[in-house]
Structure formats: C-alpha cells, structure tokens
Design an enzyme around this catalytic site. Structure first.
Site, PDB file in Angstrom:
ATOM      1  N   GLU A  61       7.337  35.708 -32.355  1.00  0.00           N
ATOM      2  CA  GLU A  61       7.532  36.640 -31.226  1.00  0.00           C
ATOM      3  C   GLU A  61       6.923  36.089 -29.941  1.00  0.00           C
ATOM      4  O   GLU A  61       7.061  34.890 -29.659  1.00  0.00           O
ATOM      5  CB  GLU A  61       6.993  38.012 -31.627  1.00  0.00           C
ATOM      6  CG  GLU A  61       7.711  38.565 -32.872  1.00  0.00           C
ATOM      7  CD  GLU A  61       7.417  40.020 -33.129  1.00  0.00           C
ATOM      8  OE1 GLU A  61       7.123  40.370 -34.280  1.00  0.00           O
ATOM      9  OE2 GLU A  61       7.510  40.830 -32.182  1.00  0.00           O
ATOM     10  N   ASP A  66      11.966  49.488 -33.585  1.00  0.00           N
ATOM     11  CA  ASP A  66      11.076  48.372 -33.843  1.00  0.00           C
ATOM     12  C   ASP A  66       9.624  48.900 -33.867  1.00  0.00           C
ATOM     13  O   ASP A  66       9.383  50.086 -33.614  1.00  0.00           O
ATOM     14  CB  ASP A  66      11.285  47.269 -32.777  1.00  0.00           C
ATOM     15  CG  ASP A  66      10.884  45.898 -33.305  1.00  0.00           C
ATOM     16  OD1 ASP A  66      11.464  44.898 -32.887  1.00  0.00           O
ATOM     17  OD2 ASP A  66       9.979  45.852 -34.172  1.00  0.00           O
TER      18      ASP A  66
HETATM   19  C1  GLC Z   1       8.334  43.134 -35.145  1.00  0.00           C
HETATM   20  C2  GLC Z   1       9.679  42.525 -34.863  1.00  0.00           C
HETATM   21  C3  GLC Z   1      10.761  42.939 -35.841  1.00  0.00           C
HETATM   22  C4  GLC Z   1      10.148  43.247 -37.194  1.00  0.00           C
HETATM   23  C5  GLC Z   1       9.253  44.456 -37.018  1.00  0.00           C
HETATM   24  C6  GLC Z   1       8.534  44.824 -38.322  1.00  0.00           C
HETATM   25  O1  GLC Z   1       7.664  43.429 -33.941  1.00  0.00           O
HETATM   26  O2  GLC Z   1      10.210  42.680 -33.556  1.00  0.00           O
HETATM   27  O3  GLC Z   1      11.711  41.855 -35.905  1.00  0.00           O
HETATM   28  O4  GLC Z   1      11.173  43.535 -38.138  1.00  0.00           O
HETATM   29  O5  GLC Z   1       8.281  44.271 -35.993  1.00  0.00           O
HETATM   30  O6  GLC Z   1       7.610  43.811 -38.669  1.00  0.00           O
END
Ligand code: GLC
Length: 601
Positions: A494, A296
């Site tokens: 988030e 992530d």
């Molecule tokens: C974010 C999320 C993830 C996403 C990634 C790229 O923090 O947790 O779901 O795909 O970063 O944006």
C-alpha cells in the site's frame, strides 16, 4: 441539460447495452430461505450481519454471539494467538464459527482474508508471484489454476472468503500497489481477473469445499489516482473511467464474483465510499451486480469528520458490509458503528429497505456457499497446504512470468557445468524480497515462511562440480566464469510503497558496476513490484531478467537461467525510459521497452 439528466441518459444507454450482454449468474436460488430468515431477524441482528470487525478488534469471542456478527476479517498481518501454522489457523477459525452458531438464529460467520498471492498470511502456504508477474504470463488458464490452489489453501486454513483478485488497472508506477495490478491494460486485467474468480469460486460460487468467495477490488479507479498516490483522487471524465477502470468489473460480474470491495480513492474529489451513483446506479443497477459490497479497512472514516454521517452516507450509497478495525482510541469501534446505524434507521435517515437489501445480499452468498449446512471447512484440505503439487504450479507461474529484456552474446541459457559461478546481491538469498508485501505480515516477512530462494535453486540446478560463490556485496568474483547479480526492492504494501524516485538503489547500481568490472558475462535479475529506471544497469549486464515478485518458488527462475524452460514472459505494462513516463496515460516519448516486449532464446 442538467448533469443528473445527462447521467441518467448515459446510464440508460449503458443499461440497454448491458442488458443485451447481461450474463451475470444470479444468486437467486435461495430467495425463499433468505426471505424467511430475514423475516425473523431483529434490527440489531440485521445490523450485526453488516458488521465486520477485524480479528485484532474482537478480544472477547463471545461478542460474536452477543452481536451476531455476520463476518470478521483478517486485517493485514493479523494472526491467531499461538504459532503461525495451518492447524492453529484452522482451530481458531473453527472457534470463531462456533461462537456465531451459538447466536439466536445461528447464522454462520464469513471470515475474510487477503489471500492475494496464495493464502499468504499463513506460514507454510505456497506464495505465488504477485499479480504483475502473473500479468506477464498472459496465461488465464494458469492464473485460474493458481487461484484454485489458493482456494484450497484458504479453505484448508478454515476460511471461505478471499479479498482477491485485485482488478485494478494501475496507470502510474509511483503507486505502491502497482504490483497488485495484472497490467496497465484493462482488457488483460479483465481476462486474468475473471480467470482468478473462476479459480477461487469455481464456475459458480457453490457449497463445494474448495469454492471460496472471491472479492474483486477496489471499485473503482483505484489505479488511476493523480501521481499514483495511494487512496488518492482519480480525476477523469466518466467516459475515461468507463473505458479504463470499469471493464474488469464487467468481466468479474460475468464470472460470477460474489463480493466487491470499494476503493479508498475518490473520483473527481468524491470518496468512492459515498458515491451512490457508481455503487448503486452503475454497479448494482446497470451492471447487475447481485453479490454484496464490502468497505475497505476503516475506509468510511475518511468520508467526513463526523463518523455517524460517514455511516449514513456510505450505507445509503450502497455499501452492504463494513470493515471496522480498532479505531485510534476506540477499543470497540464496532459498538459505535452498530449504535450509529441503529439510530440512523430509527431516525429514518437510513431506510429499512436499504438494510434489508444489504442483509439479503449477504445471506444469499452464505446460502450459496452452503455455510448453513456446512459452516466449517473441510479439514482434509489442510494437509494439502504447501504440497509439492501446489508448489509445482507456482514454479510454472514463476517460469512464465519472467521477462527477458536483454540477452547479448547468448549469455542465457547458462551452462550447468561452469567451473566457477559467482552469485552476488543479498536479494539472491532473501525470501522477504522475493515474496514482497502481503507475505506472512502486511509489509512482507517472507523469510518466515517456507520456500526456495534463487540462490538455493541455483545450487540444486548446476553440476556438483560447479563451484558456486555467494557474496551479498559482490566480492570474490576473481576467476568467475559467469556472474549472476540479483537486485531488488525491499518489500512494501500500500502507501508504504508510494515513491517519487524510481531509480535503482545506489547499492544495486554499485553491485552491477562491480560485476561488470569482473569481466565475466553478467546476468542481472531484478526483483521488483514495478518497472524501475535502469540507468546504466542494462549496459552493465549481458542478460537482464525482470522477475517481478516471484514468491516462494525460486526454482522457476533457475529453470529459465539454465535452459530447463525458455523465457516467454511479455511486459504487462510499458517500461519507462525516464521519470516523465511513470504515468502511462500521460507519458510522452517512446518507453525503454514497450508493452508486450519480451525476448526468448
Ligand atoms: C487494506 C487494503 C485492502 C485489503 C483490506 C483488508 O487496507 O486496501 O486491499 O483487502 O485492507 O486487509
């Protein structure tokens, strides 16, 4: 018996079971090409394939050629320079690819984007209901159709990788990402997650122009953290982890998913990005996952205070591709990552065999996607973005996502021939609230894209003789024959959506009190990323619709309000009666409405 021995015993038992049901289509058709290419690659080029800077990080596109990046990502809300429209996205994506094809071995770039409810960063695309609403449809065929449209609108903007579907199984609605989960039930998540993968990739990942690499996320247990804290700690034994959070990944692998994203969260205190047992022994070994594992966003930085140690632990745990955004005070984080990983290989702390395994997995997917023959997407797909046909499917998703919680005195369906219909609540005319987070921007700017608000949909549904009044704060209800009150949560994504208090806002509660006082039948529509504590809202409403986060096609709501479609949605998770019931797996007493509840008329 030591824990490690117990684990291997448990893993062994599961391996036998998994082998019996092993149906994962292997990405093995290109092994000869992969090995031939791998044999030509320098260590720098191999590490380049494992490096994924975000668009905001790469200020000089020539770095794509210089460092032979294998991938780039669209960090939440990243935009190409210039206007936000499909043609400009396509132009930018093609420019990035042209730089990758100028590297020594001309290995094509794979650009990933959070196309989580449509290709939602691109203005003008169709925005579907977020997953919680799709969970209420229980309709795998429709979810597959929606995700195929997302694939078309992703490829049409120049990308072939979507960071979707999120196959989390959220257990506590205080979590800001509850709406990214189809359901609190792992079986429903498994069925819809697999359907989404088929919609994005096709029956198998292929070179077809509308086959877009899916990414099941976030492995594993992201929806089980204590108190629903985002990026928190999931505390449970292995049996519970396997029963609640693992099934969607078994289903995803059986559906042929080509990538899986690792979760920020921890399991019993160990960061997932450093958990070799789950990433390698379980996911790649026992479950037979043949694709590649992506981190992530800057997630490896959370493992320890020592970045180089983070690189060592995460790559050795089984991570294959690393998201590297611009770190605080680190203009070009990717240079540090690449340097650290090269040193670790040279020092023998990361074996070359681990690097080769990661690069093989990445290259296999690129060959499977046909990127070497066709590194650019099909420009004919761009014209389909936002088409009426695509919007019609999203409208059907909205219709089937609505859950009717109350309908006293047959308040619904409303007549299309009322004399005076009063619509109240700012949320009735606000695409930002209607679409929620992950829309044009990370936290949600749905008003910057094209769509139909609930108010606009009402206006184009009722008779021209009906007088419609709209007041955000509930004035002008005099002589109304019926009131439609639209309330809801402001958008979030988030941890910005983590809450401890899930009461309706005071403004929404006051609006409903005003509506009730008017004396006409009141239909309340709630736009939210999760169930909320309703207090007296139900008593103040004759009809109550949970509409979740429906996206751009508000007409689907009007269809159900006025009888052009019956409500069929069923609750994808229990609706709490009080604040002791936010966590499904620790709730006591009956919920306000049980899992699967939903009225029709
Ligand atoms: C974010 C999320 C993830 C996403 C990634 C790229 O923090 O947790 O779901 O795909 O970063 O944006």
């Amino acid at each position: 018996m030591t824990t490690a021995f117990m684990r291997s015993l448990v893993a062994g038992i599961f391996i036998v079971a998994a082998a019996a049901g092993h149906a994962a289509p292997l990405f093995s058709g290109h092994d000869e090409q992969v090995n031939a290419l791998l044999a030509q690659m320098t260590l720098d080029e191999k590490i380049g394939q494992m490096t994924q800077p975000d668009l905001a990080c790469v200020t000089n596109f020539a770095d794509i050629r210089t460092y032979a990046f294998g991938s780039m990502l669209n960090g939440g809300g990243d935009k190409p320079a210039g206007d936000n429209n499909p043609a400009n996205w396509l132009r930018t994506m093609n420019e990035l690819q042209s730089w990758a094809l100028r590297s020594r071995l001309k290995i094509p770039l794979l650009y990933g984007i959070d196309a989580v409810h449509g290709n939602n960063d691109v203005a003008g695309t169709v925005i579907f209901p977020h997953h919680l609403g799709l969970g209420a449809t229980r309709n795998a065929r429709l979810v597959e159709q929606a995700e195929h449209i997302t694939a078309l609108e992703t490829a049409g903007a120049g990308m072939r990788w979507a960071f979707a579907p999120c196959v989390t199984v959220p257990q506590d609605i205080r979590w800001g990402r509850t709406y990214e989960g189809y359901s609190s039930d792992p079986q429903l998540v498994s069925a819809l997650g697999a359907a989404a993968i088929r919609g994005l990739q096709g029956d198998a990942l292929s070179a077809k122009p509308d086959s877009v690499l899916a990414c099941a996320k976030h492995f594993v247990g992201d929806g089980g953290t204590l108190d629903g804290r985002d990026e928190g700690n999931t505390v449970c034994d292995e049996t519970a982890l396997r029963e609640l959070h693992l099934p969607p990944y078994r289903a995803a692998i059986r559906a042929g998913v080509g990538s899986i994203m690792v979760s920020y969260s921890s399991w019993n205190g160990l960061k997932m990005h450093a958990n070799k047992y789950l990433l390698t022994d379980v996911l790649k070994g026992e479950l037979g996952f043949q694709g590649f594992l992506v981190s992530d966003w800057a997630a490896i930085d959370q493992i320890s205070p020592d970045y180089k140690k983070d690189v060592e632990l995460s790559i050795n745990a089984g991570l294959d591709l690393v998201m590297i955004p611009k770190g605080p005070g680190k203009p070009n984080n990717y240079l540090e990552f690449m340097q650290d990983l090269k040193e670790l290989v040279t020092e023998g702390k990361v074996p070359v065999s681990r690097i080769d395994d990661a690069v093989r997995r990445i290259l296999r997917i690129k060959f499977q996607l046909g990127l070497f023959e066709n590194p650019y997407t099909d420009p004919a797909l761009t014209a389909q973005i936002g088409s009426p046909e695509h919007r019609a499917v999203a409208r059907e998703c909205v219709r089937e996502s609505l859950v009717l919680l109350k309908n006293d005195r047959h308040a619904l369906p409303l007549s299309k021939h009322l004399k005076h219909l009063a619509v109240i609540g700012a949320a009735a005319d606000d695409l930002k609230i209607q679409c929620g987070g992950w829309t044009v921007s990370w936290q949600g700017d749905g008003q910057l894209t094209r769509g139909t608000t609930i108010l606009a949909a009402i206006r184009q549904t009722v008779s021209p003789d009906t007088r419609i009044t709209f007041s955000p704060d509930g004035r002008d209800l005099k002589d109304a024959d019926a009131v439609i009150a639209v309330i809801g949560e402001p958008p979030y994504a988030e941890s910005y959506g983590d809450r401890t208090n899930l009461d309706l806002s005071a403004g929404d509660a006051a609006l409903l009190a005003t509506a009730r006082a008017a004396g006409a039948p009141v239909t309340t529509i709630l736009l939210s990323g999760r169930p909320l504590l309703l207090g007296s809202a139900l008593d103040q409403s004759d009809a109550f619709l949970a509409a979740w986060l429906p996206g751009t096609e508000g007409q689907g709501v009007a269809d159900v309000l006025f009888g052009d479609a019956k409500p069929t949605g069923k609750l994808p998770r229990p609706w709490p009666a009080n604040d002791h019931q936010f966590a499904v797996n620790r709730a006591f007493g009956p919920p306000r409405f049980p899992y699967g509840f939903g009225l029709t008329y």
